[in-house]
Design an enzyme around this catalytic site. Sequence first.
Site: not given
Ligand code: GLC
Ligand code: GLC
Length: 799
Positions: A484
């Site tokens: 993300d």
């Molecule tokens: C934040 C986190 C990430 C997560 C995202 C969800 O950026 O670092 O792990 O998936 O939020 O919105």
């Molecule tokens: C968080 C989110 C997932 C994402 C991950 C890496 O676990 O829930 O959707 O893939 O972060 O950013």
Amino acid sequence: MTQFGHFDDAAREYVITRPDTPWPWINYLGTRDFFSLISNTAGGYCFCRDAKFRRILRYRYNGVPMDAGGRYFYIKDGDTVWSPGWKPCKTPLDTYECRHGMGYTRIVGEKAGLRAEVLFFVPPDARCEIHRVKLTNTGKTTKRFQLWSFVEWCLWNASTDMENFQRNLSTGEVEIEPDALYHKTEYRERRDHYAFYGVNRPYDGFDTDRETFMGMYNGFEAPQQVLSGTSGNTVAHGWSPIASHRFDLELAPGASDELIFVLGYVKNPQEAKFTAPGVINKAQARKMLQAYGTPAGADIAFETLKSYWDDILSRFSVASAVPELDRTVNIWNQYQCMITFFFSRSASYFESGIGRGMGFRDSNQDLAGIVHLIPARARQRILDIAATQFPDGGCYHQYQPLTKRGNNDIGGGFNDDPLWLIFGTVAYIKETGDFGILHEKVPFDNKPGTEVSLLEHLKISFAHVTDNLGPHGLPLIGRADWNDCLNLNCFSDNPDESFQTTENKTEGSKAESLMIAGLFVAEGKDFAELLAHPAVAADPKYVAKVRSAVAAMEKAVKAHGWDGEWFLRAYGYYGDKIGSNENEEGKIFIESQGWCTMARIGADEGLCDKALDAAVKHLECEHGLVLNAPAYTRYIKDYGEISSYPQGYKENAGIFCHNNPWVIIGEAMAGRADDVWRHYCKITPAFTKDQSLRKVEPYVFCQMVAGRDAARPGEGKNSWLTGTAAWTWKCVSEFILGIKPQYDGLLIEPCIPVAYGTYKVHRRFRDAEYDLTIRCTGKPGASHFIPYIPGHHTLDIEL
Ligand code: GLC
Ligand code: GLC
């Protein structure tokens, strides 16, 4: 090294022996739609279906001290006030123990010859928590003491509950009855639900007004009424409604007494909301109070809960020479998979329950952990998720559990998302053999009249990648792929913009993802295999098209995605390389090593082995594999959120446990058993020794463990709700122990060091049950296929 607890495998419990754990160590209650979080000191909250819109108990994230608020019991014995779970009073106890089990938590506190044992659980299929309080006089003299219960109501919407005080402080409404204290804020208008806190015995006093109970300037640890041994018998109007019962009790030496509290939620039909003007219809609440308000009723409910989990956990078990492996596989990993399936990423001690609904990609991945446990619910989940998809294959990034509608909070455009639907569906059909699901009619964006078959949804998911290729023939990344935080079209200077929803440069974007490329090849191969199966018998021309798209992608990866020693991570907006030796920081990333090796891209030319060697060399540290190396030391506008984290945390070189199994599976496919085992042990909590360092629960996986560049490498965060649960399950069950469900049977193909290579597995598979003894002799690539035949089979397999 301070120990805060230990495993009790026979009871399937984790036993916490000191209340002052380094972080609240929690458990989850509930199996269907009423769910609770409960810490080892009885903190936490519950909700029905949706942690944001149907929050029952109020909880304050970010409180000081943390974990304030829960289901509290206060005991006043002479001048001493204490709580069985230590908090909130924090009066030192003579004995304290908390046992977190499968769907229940039992807390015992003892002080000066009085023992209080509280069992908390949610009966299967019921919308209530039961608090079963057993009091015993363990001393030599008669005890006269008082007991108060206490919960604080949330005004349903957990988000506005924390924001809209000009309104909230005037809306609270309750009803007082001899059996229960009822919370009915907003019931007078559009709500058709209320909550209640009842008890199976007439109480000696009560409060529903927080200020009277607590005192204006007291905290949870010292409620005014408790200090003075009284109740205000208050009826809340506006302000902050609570529920507290008081009992004045007496116990002879050796005697015990028991009270059963029921904290419930009721939804009434609109036309049956009231029994008289303004008086709520309490019929359903009374039914629950009757059902559970006797020792026999509570016993039955608890036994039903136990059988529920016995049945779930009887489907897959291992007996090996490694106790840490056995307890992880047989108990905690599967339990965590269930919890993660129920909660997605909504409510934990790191997720506030208001931020996120169900993620499209997250929920699909979660399926891999539970298809063998609750296949019918997996089936429904797949159809629910698919129904949030758009006709072009794209989808909302998340949907709300209450409505099952996509929500636009994070929008869409995450280009890995659609492929996960293939991943989840394949996992489900391999487990169940239910090819019929492919013919289910599923709408787009939940719009009636737009239904097509699930198979059609999978086809457009696949096409969403081939329709969105970049200049190197690699998949365009969109807002982000699985990571993300790799936001290659964001380019944000403004701290008020969200990295995930901002795209300041999208037009003509060339940003491409090697992670999606690997995922596409792996899932594309699976998809082709599914389509070609006689039970599907898809048009051979279409199958050939899928195969050639996969082959083209492999070619593109080899031509443009190989950096010499490892797979690149991405191409940026300007066509610049990311995750390349040419970069100063972020030279190598885990995701593309994991997915491209799982897809076996370039395996014959040695690319997979090289990539795995590079992962070991550059990403491995004492506590696992970090996400990228070297970590970014400053904000890089072109990359987005990934560089917003200080080094060693989260997506910036944290050990993001979710993706470790990708490399481990890649290792297993390459037959590298020692690497597999070492990496697996590093991220699996049952093997970690230092509880103070790890900080979070020693019985569940974390999303993230601080990496080598962090202040405290090895410190865990974001425990419980993480794709790590399902991925480590897939990794250990299919690739380490080697029990791989196939459309027509089980393929036994382990990858485990020979020293641990002899073990027994019990596996239910559809209408068959297998008792397997597996003996690995270390022959590379050895495997054994067991065709699916209903019935019980005992097999001894030497590989
Ligand atoms: C934040 C986190 C990430 C997560 C995202 C969800 O950026 O670092 O792990 O998936 O939020 O919105
Ligand atoms: C968080 C989110 C997932 C994402 C991950 C890496 O676990 O829930 O959707 O893939 O972060 O950013």
